[in-house]
Design an enzyme around this catalytic site. Structure first.
Site, short mmCIF file in Angstrom:
data_model
loop_
_atom_site.label_atom_id
_atom_site.label_comp_id
_atom_site.label_asym_id
_atom_site.label_seq_id
_atom_site.Cartn_x
_atom_site.Cartn_y
_atom_site.Cartn_z
N SER A 8 6.99 1.68 5.44
CA SER A 8 7.97 1.89 4.40
C SER A 8 8.03 3.38 4.09
CB SER A 8 7.60 1.08 3.15
OG SER A 8 8.61 1.16 2.17
N VAL B 112 6.40 -1.64 -8.67
CA VAL B 112 6.44 -0.54 -7.70
C VAL B 112 7.85 -0.31 -7.16
CG1 VAL B 112 4.04 -0.92 -7.04
CG2 VAL B 112 5.86 -2.05 -5.75
N GLU B 113 8.03 0.84 -6.49
CA GLU B 113 9.32 1.26 -5.92
C GLU B 113 10.45 1.24 -6.95
OE1 GLU B 113 10.44 -0.47 -2.21
OE2 GLU B 113 8.62 0.15 -1.18
N GLY B 114 10.13 1.71 -8.13
CA GLY B 114 11.10 1.71 -9.22
C GLY B 114 10.93 0.47 -10.06
#
Length: 829
Positions: A217, A507-509
């Site tokens: 990722s 996570v990831e925003g």
């Protein structure tokens, strides 16, 4: 009657004009003709009002005004230029980081939904799930092998870490290099293949999938592949692909979580010593936390703000966010101890450094790429966020459905399987919807990324929607399992998903941020057909050029707004009968029409929200959050219809499509109603309501009857059940907790009729059932069961006892036997 006919005639004429984008002279002529008809009538219509009544005067004034404004010079002088100057004064400046985020991704189907007129061939052009022979072999071979090697209890409880044998296996088989090209030693798999592989692993162990997900990722591998120098690619990519380097990426810090661009991590361009030589480089000071794989990593990707006070790079003093590669054994790099996110076992922890000198060629892409870090991150995130978390969330939803439907079919209370009880049926229906909906979104979005798209808006909405849907599915699974689900141990197949659900949410925003600040706010700018063009024109330093560009965009925007106003009203008055649908869609044509109808309503409300709120959208987050929800429902319904076609339009799945479609449209209506009821400019909310809901809110969620029907589809082994839970790890090994479940489930279904007769005999008092009796033997002796049936039910009884059993422990196994070390904390410091 004359008034009604006149209203219908006027609405039809103006709607045709608006939807065809008629120019102002046509509008002036149509308004004049309608006004004249209202005054004098026509053969089939009597006059509606007296010659010079108020409506007639207003009509002629509007017609005259439109006629005057049809003169280009007057329109420019009286409308375009004043609008340009007024908006230029109040329009907030788009920051560099915002601009880079906006320009990083691509727009596609999201723009069609914003347009109000979805182009169905564009959706049809998205490829179905397609894997090469090599990718399918990897999914069925090494991925299956890895799943069978994983012991969830060992990982998350006994060891609290990933065993070395698993690290060795993922490195040996190439899991860490799926996105790295074959040219550089990786597997070079498509986004669709990566998504399915990650999903299958996730269905077995959320911890294990994390060590595969992170290298594939947002991180060093992808960044080097896309932006690295030839030297960086040649050195690092083969090592990353083989697992000789374990990467992590440091973005989040104590003061820059969701607001990553506000990071306080800095680098200063200077000269320093490296390998005994004076070298141009960067002196770094940083503090990062929540870094997945950080405690295990050998290569740290680092994001920081770069300054050049001495002008050594000749790019200004504040160069901007920059990315670098730093070996974790480099002098000055401090790798902290482990965080424990929700008790997870995957390595995660902080790192920091003070005045750490690195050579300039450690910048990803070299000196030419300094200051481009934010754009690089956003471009990678637009694609990566579409894959990892949607894949793992979808797999969790499918796994929860498969295990819970089997358990509910096996587990009996009050003499019948709990799956047949309406109280259980309700959450089970939600789980069926969750599995079908998330897989639809996952598959379509992964296909878009595989085709080269970087769907920034779609990736954001899919991330927050899939993780929230997954959380709901896990909670429903736990509720249905009851005590069997909350008692942890080696046989518990739900707890790991329950523990890890908040991690995916965060996570990831974080979902709150992604929903309220990113999805609609960025979507409105990127996907709106005219808005970003207007903003670019307003921010052009050359006023003449800006005014010319603004005029073209402004004219288009006005026509777009008129089409939305009349289009929304017509489609909502006619219940979507006049909306478009693909010719090839037969069974789902009605749902396509409803989707097009909803898209037009969304386009209207979204457009006026942007026009009236402008820069205030950043603080009106409840409004933008609801609009993000509305857009999400439109997108997910699009994916449901696409999936049905890609799956070959199986008739048995039509009920699944209907259930999802009804609920998507119901939730869409709720979201839009919430916007209108709470719109900051009350007059605007009141004005939009009769256009969106001219006949009131009429949507209803899927019925209980339909919910019952879709639940029954998964309570029998077969194609529908397998399709709903495709591409997750499934075993029938009775030594495995989920394998025991599958094995028992099939036997329970096979003995259903015999069991029904036995239950009736017990209820009627012919057979006594308790812990002191052999009720199956008694039923056989009384002719209720045949010998073969009795043998099968005894087998089912023993298997069921194992399925519903819960783990229990000697206190010595679960109570710490040593005094724990002092725990470091920010507060203690």
């Amino acid at each position: 009657m004359s008034v009604l006919v006149f209203i219908i005639l006027s609405l039809a004429a103006l709607s045709v004009l608006a939807l065809r984008g008629g120019p102002l002279p046509y509008w002036a002529a149509v308004v004049a003709v309608l006004t004249l008809i209202g005054q004098v009538g026509v053969p089939f219509l009597e006059p509606v009002w007296s010659a010079w009544s108020f409506p007639a005067v207003v009509g002629w004034l509007i017609a005259a005004g439109l006629a005057v404004l049809s003169v280009p010079s007057l329109q420019h002088q009286w409308v375009i230029r004043p609008a340009y100057r007024a908006l230029k004064r109040v329009m907030p400046t788009v920051s560099d980081t915002e601009k880079e985020a906006l320009e990083a991704g691509t727009v596609g189907w999201d723009a069609e939904l914003f347009s109000g007129e979805p182009d169905w061939p564009e959706l049809a052009a998205v490829a179905p799930i397609t894997l090469t022979e090599e990718e399918r072999a990897f999914l069925d071979g090494p991925t299956e092998e890895l799943c069978r090697s994983l012991n969830d209890w060992e990982i998350r409880q006994e060891r609290r870490e990933i065993p070395d044998r698993i690290w060795s296996l993922v490195a040996e088989k190439g899991f860490l290099g799926m996105l790295i090209s074959k040219e550089h030693g990786g597997l070079g798999f498509s986004a669709q293949a990566q998504s399915l592989i990650l999903g299958k692993i996730a269905s077995r162990s959320p911890d294990a999938v994390t060590i595969v997900m992170v290298p594939n990722s947002l991180g060093p591998g992808e960044l080097i592949e896309k932006y690295g120098t030839d030297e960086q690619k040649a050195h690092y990519l083969p090592r990353l692909a083989k697992g000789q380097e374990i990467p992590c990426f440091g973005l989040t810090g104590p003061t820059s979580g969701s607001d990553a661009a506000a990071m306080r991590d800095v680098g200063v361009v200077c000269e320093g010593q490296h390998e005994g030589k004076t070298t141009l480089g960067i002196r770094l000071t940083w503090e990062k936390r929540y870094i997945s794989l950080g405690p295990k990593a050998t290569l740290l990707g680092l994001a920081f703000r770069l300054y050049d006070p001495d002008g050594l790079l000749d790019k200004g003093e504040d160069i901007g966010i920059t990315l670098a590669l730093v070996p974790t054994d480099h002098k000055g790099v401090e790798i902290g101890r482990r965080h424990l996110p929700c008790g997870a076992a995957f390595p995660n922890g902080p790192n920091w450094g003070k005045d750490v000198f690195i050579p300039i060629d450690w910048v990803i892409g070299g000196a030419e790429r300094v200051g481009q870090g934010w754009r690089m991150l956003m471009e990678c995130l637009s694609a990566g966020r579409s894959i990892s978390l949607p894949a793992s969330s979808t797999a969790a939803a499918k796994a929860m459905l498969r295990t819970t439907s089997a358990y509910a079919r096996i587990r009996k209370q009050f003499g019948l399987p709990i799956a047949f009880m309406e109280g259980i049926e309700e959450p089970m229906a939600r789980m069926v919807e969750a599995a079908y909906l998330t897989e639809s979104g996952r598959a379509v979005t992964a296909a878009m990324v595989a085709a080269g798209e970087k769907p920034a808006v779609i990736s954001a909405l899919l991330k927050y929607q899939s993780t929230e849907i997954m959380r709901g599915a896990v909670n429903d699974a736990l509720d249905i399992h009851g005590g069997r689900g909350i008692c942890d141990g080696p046989s518990n197949y739900i707890q790991s998903a329950y523990q890890m659900a908040p991690v995916g949410i965060t996570v990831e925003g974080a979902n709150i941020l992604t929903r309220t600040l990113i999805t609609f706010a960025q979507g409105a700018l990127r996907s709106h057909p005219w808005l970003y063009k207007e903003i670019e024109a307003l921010q052009d330093w050359d006023e003449d050029r800006g005014l010319e560009a603004f005029e073209a965009a402004f004219r288009g925007h006005v026509a777009f707004a008129a089409a939305n106003i009349f289009g929304a009203l017509v489609h909502n008055l006619t219940f979507g009968l006049l909306a478009s649908a693909p010719r090839q869609a037969r069974a789902t044509r009605g749902w396509y029409r409803q989707l097009a109808r909803a898209s037009r309503s969304f386009a209207l409300v979204a457009d006026l929200t942007v026009a009236l709120l402008g820069g205030r959208m950043k603080v009106k987050q409840k409004i933008t959050g609801r609009l993000a929800d509305a857009l999400s429902e439109l997108y997910l319904l699009s994916c449901v219809l696409k999936r049905f076609e890609d799956d070959g339009e199986p008739q048995s799945d039509l009920k699944l499509v209907e259930y999802c479609a009804r609920n998507c449209l119901y939730r869409f209506e709720l979201a839009l109603a919430g916007v209108l009821q709470n719109f900051p400019a009350r007059w605007a909310g009141i004005a939009m309501t009769p256009l969106v809901f001219p006949l009131g809110r009429r949507r209803r969620p899927a019925s209980d009857r339909l919910g019952k029907e879709i639940v029954r589809l998964v309570l029998e082994p077969g194609a529908v059940r397998d399709r709903l839970t495709r591409d997750i790890f499934v075993t029938e090994d009775p030594a495995d907790p989920t394998g025991l479940l599958e094995h028992t489930f099939k036997k329970v279904v096979a003995t259903h009729e015999a069991d029904r007769r036995l239950e009736k005999a017990v209820r009627d008092g012919h057979v006594r059932r308790d812990y002191t009796s052999d009720w199956i033997a008694e039923a056989e002796s009384k002719g209720v069961l045949s010998a073969e049936e009795a043998k099968a039910l005894k087998d089912v009884k023993d298997l069921t006892a194992k399925v519903i059993a819960v783990d229990h422990f000697d206190p010595a196994e679960i109570v710490p036997q040593r005094k724990p070390k002092e725990v470091e904390s920010v507060a203690a410091e």
